[in-house]
Motif scaffolding. Structure first.
Motif, short mmCIF file in Angstrom:
data_model
loop_
_atom_site.label_atom_id
_atom_site.label_comp_id
_atom_site.label_asym_id
_atom_site.label_seq_id
_atom_site.Cartn_x
_atom_site.Cartn_y
_atom_site.Cartn_z
N TYR A 65 2.83 7.90 -0.92
CA TYR A 65 2.16 8.02 -2.22
C TYR A 65 3.07 8.67 -3.26
N GLN A 102 0.84 -1.19 0.00
CA GLN A 102 0.00 0.00 0.00
C GLN A 102 0.88 1.24 0.00
N TRP A 103 0.44 2.26 -0.71
CA TRP A 103 1.23 3.47 -0.87
C TRP A 103 0.43 4.67 -0.35
N SER A 104 -0.01 4.57 0.84
CA SER A 104 -0.84 5.64 1.42
C SER A 104 0.04 6.64 2.15
N ASP A 128 -5.32 -0.71 -8.89
CA ASP A 128 -5.23 0.72 -9.17
C ASP A 128 -5.43 0.90 -10.67
#
Length: 673
Positions: free
Chosen positions: A584, A578-580, A624
Motif C-alpha cells: 500500500y 491490488q495494493w494491499s 479507488d
C-alpha cells in the motif's frame, strides 16, 4: 543564377529608409530637447502673418492666431526623447596586451555574439553557435523556401588583396550566396540567370537551429514538428499564410556542409596565394609539430594528413612556456573539408602544394577572424556524441529516447525524474514524438510485436513483465542520466501513457513495487478510462502513417489495427493490480489527463471510452475514489488529443502533471518504505 529575394509581404513594401533595420538609433546631439524642439518647429511652418509657429515645451502648447493650443503628444520633445534610442559611441582601440589579444581571439568573439534561441532544442546560445535560416522566394515559382542565412559565411573572403591588416568591409556578395546557392539546384533553366546581385537586406523571417548536422537533418526528417517550430515562434505582419508551407530541402544538412566547406576552402586558397610579400604572412608551413612553437601570431594548426586517420573532434596542441595561446586548436582538414575540397586546396594554393602541418595566423582582420571562426564552426557542425556511452543507446530497440532534457547536451546528467511513456493501443509511440520540449529525459516503449504480429499469451501481465525488465536494465546502465538516488539506493522514474499505455503503466508499477533498483514515483495517465466498461472500440489512437510510401502506410494501418484488436483482448482478461498489505505504501501517485469532448460518430452513438466521459475520474472511482492526486482537462476528444493544433496545450498540461508528480515524489523521499 537567378536572384532570389527575401520573402516579404506586400504591406511591408514601403519606402521607409529604416524598414530593413531591426532597430534605429540617433546621434546624442540630435536628441537634446533644444534640437528636437527646433526640428518639430521647422516642420510646423508659418501662420497667416508669416510668423513661425512656436511650441512651449513647458506648457505643451503651440502659439497660433487663435491663441495657444495644446500640442499632440508626438510633437512633445520630452515624449520623442523618451521613445528614441541614443546611438552608442564607437568603441575605442583595446589598450594593453591582454585586451588586444582578447579582441583578436575568435573564441571570445564567438561568445560575444547576440543571444538567439533554437526552438527545436529550446536552447538559448550566442548566435555563433546557431545556424540561421531565412525564408526567401523561389526565383521561378515564387514559393516560400527556407535557405541558409549568411551569418556563417559573411566577411570570410578578403574584399581587397589578402594583405590587409585592418577590418574588412563586406561587399554584400557573401550575403546572397547562401540563398542563391540553395535555389539554384532546383532551377532547371539557368540560361537567363544573373550573378553578383545581392539581396538589399535580410529577410524579416529568420529562425535558428543549433549548428550541428544531426539537428539540421532532424528538421528535414519525417517528423514535421521540427520544421513547423522554425516559423511557429514568429508572429506579426511578416508572417503570412503562405509562409506556413515553406519548402525545406531534405538534403539541407549536406547542402549546408558543402557550402561551409567551399567557403572555407576558397578563403584558405586566397590566403595561400599571396601575390606580394612573404608567402607565409598568413599561413606558415611547419616541418614538424615542434616548429609550431616558434611561429609568431599563432592562431590554429591546420593539419593535412596523407590519409584519413588521426584525431577529428576537439584535438589540441599544447605550447609549453607560452603566456598567450598556450593551447592551440588542431583542425584535421581532410576530415573537416572532405577529400574533394582538400584536393582542390592542394592544387590551387601554392603554400599547400606539399607538407602536412601548417599554422593559420591571427591578424587584426575581420576576414581572418571569420576564417578562424568558420573552421571552428565546421568542427562543431560535424561533431557527434559518442554513441557508445550515450543514453540514446537502449537495451532494446523497442525502448528509445524520445527527447533528452537538453538537446544541446544530450548526455548531460540530470536530477529531474525521467519518464517512460508506454505505447497506446496501436502499438506505436508516434504520438509522443510530436510533443514539444518537456524539459526532462523522455523515453518511449513501443510494442515489440508491432511488425511480427505475434501476441502476448499472458496478456497485459506478460507484456508489463517484459517492459519492466527493459526499464530496469536501462536504469542500471552506467550512462543512465538520472543521478538522483533515494535513501535506499533506488532510482525514481515516472511511468505514463495514452489510453492502453496508462493501464500498462499501472501493471508495470505493480511489478516493480518491490524492486531494489527502480522506484516508480508517479504515473501519468492520458485519457485512460476504467477498463470495467465496454472496450470493443476503446483504441484507435495513433496509427503510424509517417511513411511517405503508400504501400507502407497501408501496412502500418493493418499492423495498428491488429495491435488494437489484441489490446482489446488483453484488457478484457486483465485483472487490475491490488495494493494491499505492505504494498500500500509503495503505490505511486497518479495524475490523470482527461479529454473534454466526446468522440464524434456518424450514428451519434457513444463509443466505449466515452461511457464515463462525464465522470471526472473516467470511472476509476469504482477502483479507488482517491486514486488521482490531480485531474487536468485537455482539449479535443480521445482520438485527436495529439493533433498538431492541440499539441502545444497537451505539452503544457503534461509538464504541469509531471511537475505535480515531481512535488509529490520529493515529499515521498522523506517517507519510509
Amino acid at each position: 543564377m537567378k536572384r532570389c529575394t527575401a520573402l516579404r509581404p506586400s504591406s511591408l513594401r514601403a519606402s521607409n529608409q529604416h524598414l530593413g533595420q531591426r532597430w534605429y538609433s540617433y546621434d546624442k546631439a540630435s536628441l537634446t530637447k533644444e534640437a528636437l524642439l527646433q526640428k518639430v518647429e521647422a516642420g510646423l511652418g508659418q501662420d497667416a502673418e508669416g510668423k513661425s509657429l512656436k511650441i512651449d515645451p513647458e506648457t505643451k502648447t503651440v502659439s497660433t492666431e487663435a491663441g495657444d493650443l495644446p500640442i499632440s503628444p508626438i510633437f512633445d520633445p520630452a515624449w520623442m526623447q523618451a521613445r528614441r534610442k541614443t546611438a552608442k559611441a564607437a568603441p575605442g582601440p583595446p589598450l594593453g596586451r591582454f585586451r588586444r589579444k582578447l579582441a583578436n581571439n575568435p573564441f571570445a568573439q564567438a561568445l560575444a555574439t547576440p543571444i538567439r534561441r533554437c526552438p527545436n532544442s529550446a536552447t538559448s546560445l550566442p548566435r555563433y553557435f546557431l545556424q540561421d535560416f531565412e525564408m526567401i522566394r523561389h526565383p521561378q515559382t515564387g514559393a516560400a523556401w527556407w535557405a541558409p542565412g549568411p551569418l556563417a559565411f559573411e566577411h570570410v573572403l578578403p574584399t581587397k588583396r589578402p594583405d590587409e591588416s585592418q577590418a574588412d568591409r563586406d561587399n554584400e556578395r557573401d550575403k546572397a550566396a547562401a540563398a542563391a546557392e540553395l535555389v539554384s539546384a532546383s532551377a532547371p533553366d539557368s540560361s537567363d540567370t544573373t550573378t553578383g546581385s545581392a539581396r538589399p537586406r535580410r529577410s524579416p523571417i529568420t529562425s535558428y537551429t543549433v549548428s550541428r548536422k544531426s539537428m539540421v537533418d532532424m528538421v528535414g526528417g519525417p517528423n514535421k514538428k521540427y520544421l513547423a517550430l522554425l516559423s511557429a515562434i514568429r508572429t506579426g505582419m511578416a508572417v503570412t499564410p503562405d509562409t506556413r508551407d515553406a519548402v525545406w530541402r531534405e538534403d539541407m544538412g549536406g547542402l549546408l556542409l558543402g557550402m561551409m566547406r567551399r567557403h572555407a576552402t576558397d578563403a584558405l586558397i586566397a590566403r595561400g596565394n599571396r601575390p606580394h610579400g612573404p608567402k607565409d604572412r598568413f599561413i606558415q608551413p611547419c616541418v614538424n609539430w615542434k616548429d609550431v612553437e616558434g611561429v609568431r601570431e599563432r592562431g590554429c594548426v591546420i593539419w593535412l594528413p596523407e590519409n584519413s586517420d588521426g584525431p577529428r573532434q576537439y584535438a589540441t596542441l599544447d605550447v609549453e612556456g607560452a603566456q598567450y595561446g598556450r593551447k592551440m586548436v588542431v583542425h584535421n582538414l581532410r576530415w573537416l573539408l572532405g577529400d574533394n575540397e582538400v584536393q582542390r586546396l592542394r592544387d590551387s594554393a601554392e603554400v599547400f602544394h606539399k607538407g602536412e602541418i601548417f599554422v593559420l595566423k591571427q591578424w587584426a582582420s575581420t576576414s581572418m577572424m571569420r576564417l578562424h571562426m568558420l573552421l571552428w564552426k565546421l568542427q562543431g557542425y560535424l561533431a557527434e556524441p559518442d554513441t557508445g556511452s550515450s543514453p540514446l543507446t537502449m537495451r532494446s530497440p523497442s525502448l528509445q529516447l524520445i527527447q533528452p532534457e537538453n538537446w544541446a547536451q544530450p548526455n548531460m546528467p540530470t536530477y529531474n525524474t525521467p519518464i517512460f511513456l508506454i505505447h497506446d493501443g496501436s502499438g506505436t509511440t508516434l504520438a509522443y514524438q510530436f510533443l514539444e520540449i518537456l524539459g526532462r529525459y523522455t523515453y518511449g516503449i513501443r510494442n515489440p510485436h508491432y511488425y511480427s504480429g505475434k501476441v502476448f499469451e499472458g496478456g497485459i501481465s506478460e507484456m508489463a513483465y517484459l517492459y519492466a525488465s527493459w526499464i530496469r536494465q536501462t536504469v542500471q546502465d552506467k550512462d543512465f542520466p538520472a543521478k538522483k538516488r533515494n535513501m535506499d539506493g533506488s532510482t525514481s522514474i515516472f511511468l505514463g501513457g495514452w489510453s492502453l499505455g496508462g493501464l500498462l503503466s499501472m501493471e508495470v508499477a505493480r511489478q516493480l513495487a518491490m524492486d531494489d533498483v527502480v522506484r516508480v514515483a508517479g504515473i501519468l495517465m492520458i485519457d485512460s478510462t476504467f477498463p470495467g466498461v465496454d472496450v470493443s472500440s476503446r483504441d484507435g489512437s495513433s496509427e503510424d502513417e509517417s511513411s511517405t510510401d503508400e504501400d507502407e502506410a497501408i501496412m502500418n494501418k493493418i499492423r495498428s489495427k491488429s495491435c488494437m484488436a489484441e489490446a482489446v483482448r488483453m484488457i478484457r482478461q486483465w485483472r487490475l493490480p491490488q495494493w494491499s498489505g505492505r504494498l500500500y505504501d509503495r503505490r505511486p501517485k497518479v495524475v490523470l489527463l482527461r479529454a473534454r469532448n466526446y468522440v464524434p460518430t456518424k450514428e451519434g452513438r457513444t463509443v466505449g471510452m466515452d461511457l464515463n466521459r462525464e465522470d471526472p475520474l473516467l470511472g476509476w472511482g469504482d477502483y479507488d475514489e482517491e486514486m488521482f492526486s490531480n485531474v487536468y482537462d485537455v482539449d479535443g476528444h480521445h482520438f485527436n488529443m495529439f493533433e498538431y493544433d492541440k499539441i502545444s496545450n497537451m505539452t503544457r498540461t503534461i509538464k504541469k502533471g509531471l511537475d505535480r508528480l515531481e512535488e509529490a515524489s520529493q515529499m515521498m523521499m522523506y517517507e519510509s518504505w
